[in-house]
Design an enzyme around this catalytic site. Structure first.
Site, PDB file in Angstrom:
ATOM      1  N   LYS A 152      19.316  12.231 -18.118  1.00 23.08           N
ATOM      2  CA  LYS A 152      19.765  11.438 -16.971  1.00 23.08           C
ATOM      3  C   LYS A 152      18.600  10.607 -16.418  1.00 23.08           C
ATOM      4  CE  LYS A 152      23.634  13.507 -17.785  1.00 23.08           C
ATOM      5  NZ  LYS A 152      24.038  14.805 -17.262  1.00 23.08           N
ATOM      6  N   TYR A 170      28.386  22.553 -13.939  1.00 20.79           N
ATOM      7  CA  TYR A 170      28.668  21.569 -14.995  1.00 20.79           C
ATOM      8  C   TYR A 170      29.624  22.181 -16.024  1.00 20.79           C
ATOM      9  CZ  TYR A 170      27.293  18.449 -18.922  1.00 20.79           C
ATOM     10  OH  TYR A 170      27.262  17.576 -19.974  1.00 20.79           O
ATOM     11  N   ASP A 222      20.016  24.403 -12.119  1.00 25.73           N
ATOM     12  CA  ASP A 222      20.152  23.074 -12.723  1.00 25.73           C
ATOM     13  C   ASP A 222      19.858  22.063 -11.617  1.00 25.73           C
ATOM     14  OD1 ASP A 222      21.070  20.625 -13.728  1.00 25.73           O
ATOM     15  OD2 ASP A 222      22.666  21.558 -14.906  1.00 25.73           O
ATOM     16  N   ARG A 255       7.440  22.063 -34.763  1.00 23.84           N
ATOM     17  CA  ARG A 255       8.489  22.579 -33.883  1.00 23.84           C
ATOM     18  C   ARG A 255       7.926  23.079 -32.559  1.00 23.84           C
ATOM     19  NH1 ARG A 255      10.751  26.667 -37.151  1.00 23.84           N
ATOM     20  NH2 ARG A 255       9.556  28.174 -35.959  1.00 23.84           N
TER      21      ARG A 255
HETATM   22  C1  LIG Z   1      24.594  15.908 -18.142  1.00 22.74           C
HETATM   23  C2  LIG Z   1      24.330  17.203 -17.544  1.00 22.74           C
HETATM   24  C3  LIG Z   1      23.905  18.281 -18.314  1.00 22.74           C
HETATM   25  C4  LIG Z   1      23.830  18.205 -19.820  1.00 22.74           C
HETATM   26  O1  LIG Z   1      22.912  17.260 -20.311  1.00 22.74           O
HETATM   27  P1  LIG Z   1      23.060  16.689 -21.793  1.00 22.74           P
HETATM   28  O2  LIG Z   1      21.720  16.129 -22.094  1.00 22.74           O
HETATM   29  O3  LIG Z   1      24.149  15.682 -21.744  1.00 22.74           O
HETATM   30  O4  LIG Z   1      23.393  17.857 -22.672  1.00 22.74           O
HETATM   31  C5  LIG Z   1      23.609  19.457 -17.676  1.00 22.74           C
HETATM   32  N1  LIG Z   1      23.712  19.583 -16.338  1.00 22.74           N
HETATM   33  C6  LIG Z   1      24.115  18.569 -15.566  1.00 22.74           C
HETATM   34  C7  LIG Z   1      24.205  18.757 -14.097  1.00 22.74           C
HETATM   35  C8  LIG Z   1      24.440  17.350 -16.133  1.00 22.74           C
HETATM   36  O5  LIG Z   1      24.873  16.359 -15.361  1.00 22.74           O
END
Ligand SMILES: *Cc1c(COP(=O)(O)O)cnc(C)c1O
Length: 394
Positions: free
Chosen positions: A208, A111, A183, A58
């Protein structure tokens, strides 16, 4: 080293495993120690905030260590940790710093699921949340309270693409002893360097562009030196983790991230401009386009733009023709997420998720991810689908 080179040569030395170019995938729960002394030595190392040992699955494997080191290096942070999703990275970075009675400031373009977390779990834990206007700069100072411990940024905003004045907000937070979590998913570590602008903790949905191929979900939390121990403590205490196979996919994705982003950037801007000139379009929201809120900040602080932006249509179209426009896009898949090789489209209405935002538009809106396809094919697909907006074709 330039970031482009870090992607190829950062963190992992092929000599580690006899010249194998990529680190192998280590699947592990138990890690056995040679003897008691070995166990005690590693325990001592792990008890320090900087300790990184093979200890228990972990807490990481050589595969996850290589990826974490590369990401920390790319972002310009001190150290990184991986978690199972981008959302887990956002929520964990917040939880690490708050306690009952605290107040946090979150940008109102955040988000949606991060906002949902704040409205449910955070509030239940006795944390007060104020959503601030994402276009705020130093004037955010007026919103701080004596118990404000954290400011959350996401730049540009999901769906609405306001670019935030990160240095101005960080300066206000620093003056008041609050931590800044950002973020940074949209820009990737290539196009925005959060730590150079004063951020304490940067989070990414590695799902992403870092993974880049729509085949894994993962989150990354990167901290500066001062915030690192708090982040590590929380991630370990909460049992957060990302699997070694997903870490391998992310490492593999990273190798081509610079060259992919170059194309997402170029084709994204070209198609945004093409759309901005269409008679059906009211507004294109893309940080590289001059009339998008915060465009000048983007030009000042960012090294590029990714392939994600939004389009608002003129208010003259019916719901039926809008649906038939979306349904007749053939190269743009209708689906959540983005950052993979493929183009996507997602209709949205920020008024549902964001009651405190000002959204001056009445037309239908959709978000677009420009993938790596030939630009001419994407434009032809759009041109064909736009015909369906006009009732006589539907
Ligand atoms: C997609 C996204 C997330 C979340 O990511 P996941 O891996 O789908 O949980 C967080 N912040 C932003 C800006 C995003 O576009």
């Amino acid at each position: 080293m330039h970031s482009e080179t870090v992607l190829l040569h950062g963190a992992y030395d092929p000599e580690t495993f006899g010249g194998v170019v990529n680190p192998p995938v280590f699947r592990a729960s138990t890690i056995v120690f040679r003897d008691m002394e070995d166990m005690e030595t590693r325990a001592r190392a792990m008890s320090s905030p900087d300790g990184q040992e093979l200890w228990y699955g972990r807490k990481g494997t050589p595969t996850t260590f290589a990826l974490q080191e590369m990401l920390a290096q790319l972002e310009g942070g001190y150290r990184s940790l991986l978690v199972s999703s981008g959302l887990a990275a956002c929520t964990s970075a917040i939880m690490a710093f708050v306690k009952s009675g605290d107040h946090v400031l979150i940008c109102n373009s955040v988000y949606g699921p991060t906002r949902h977390f704040a409205d449910t779990v955070l509030r239940r834990c006795g944390v007060t949340v104020t959503y601030y206007d994402s276009t705020a700069g130093s004037d955010i100072g007026a919103l701080f309270r004596p118990n404000t411990t954290l400011v959350f940024l996401e730049s540009p905003g999901s769906q609405t693409f306001e670019v935030q004045d990160v240095p101005a907000i960080c300066a206000q937070a620093r003056k008041r002893g609050a931590k800044v979590v950002m973020d940074n998913t949209w820009a990737t570590p290539l196009f925005f360097k959060p730590f150079e602008h004063g951020v304490d903790v940067s989070v990414h949905a590695a799902t992403k562009y870092i993974v880049g191929h729509s085949d894994a979900t993962m989150g990354v939390i990167t901290a500066n030196r001062e915030a690192w121990a708090t982040i590590r403590e929380y991630v370990y205490a909460a049992g957060l983790h990302a699997g070694p196979d997903d870490a391998y996919l992310a490492l593999r994705g990273l190798r081509t991230m610079a060259i992919r982003l170059e194309r997402h950037f170029r084709h994204g801007v070209d198609i945004a401009n093409w759309l901005a000139n269409r008679p059906e379009v009211e507004r294109v929201l893309h940080p590289a386009l001059p009339d998008t809120p915060g465009h000048l900040i983007w030009a000042r602080d960012y090294k590029g733009a990714s392939g994600l932006f939004s389009v608002v249509l003129k208010p003259t179209f019916s719901r039926d023709t809008f649906r038939s426009f979306i349904d007749n896009l053939h190269l743009f898949g209708l689906g959540f997420s983005w950052g993979g090789f493929e183009s996507l489209v997602m209709p949205f209405d920020p008024r549902h998720e964001r009651p405190d935002g000002n959204w001056p538009y009445d037309g239908f809106a959709f978000r677009r991810h420009i993938g790596l396809e030939a630009k001419e094919d994407l434009i032809a697909d759009l041109e064909n689908a736009l015909r369906f907006l006009h009732a006589q074709y539907s």
